[in-house]
Scaffold this motif. Sequence first.
Motif: not given
Length: 193
Positions: A1-2, A5, A10, A14, A18, A128, A133, A142
Motif C-alpha cells: 500500500d503506497p 510508504a 517502502g 511504491a 504505483f 510515492p 491505487v 498500480g
Amino acid sequence: DPAAALDGAGPLIARHVFDTLVAWREGSTDIEPALAVRWSVSRDALVWTFTLRDNVRFHDGAALTAAEVAASFDRGLRPEAQGAGGAWPALLRGVPGVVKEVRAPDPRTVQIALVQPYAPLLTVLAHPGLGVVRAAGAGFVGTGPYRLVDASAGRVALEAAPGYWGGPPRAQRLVFLAVSADEQAEADLDARV
C-alpha cells in the motif's frame, strides 16, 4: 500500500509499482507530467484540475479513469485508512488536512479542492506515498513500470509490466531483500535470488 510508504524501502518499491499524478524530474525537484499530462489552478488557488494521460492501464488490465484516481485519493483521505506513519497525514497536514474533496467531473479530469491554498501541492503529489491505487481483492494494483510478483518474508520481487505507458523499464526484474547487516547483504542476495 503506497499510503504507508513514508520511510525505509517502502517509497522506493511504491515508486516502481504505483504512478503518481506528477513526478519529480530525474535528478531534480522539478515537477513533470506522469499520470496527469497537464494541470491548472484556479485564481483563488483552491481548485487544482488535472488532465489524465490517455491509454493508461492498471496491471490487471483495467483502464485508468478519473473516477479511479478520485477513489484512490478518497481512500487515502479517510481517517480510518491511516495507520501510524501514513503518508497522507504527513504530507497533507493531517487527515483530511488541506484537501476538501477530490472530484472526477469527467473520465479524463480530476479536480482536487482545497480548504486553503497549499503551495507545495504539486511537489507533495509526486511523493510515492500518494501513488494511485486500484483496490483489487486483498491488495492493490498500480499503473507503474513494474508489477508485484512475490512478497514473502524479507523479499519483494517485481517484474516489468507489459505495455507500460512510459515505455519498458531498464531491467526486467527487481528484487528487494531485507538484510540484517551490510556484511550479510551479498551472502543474502546470493542465497535468495
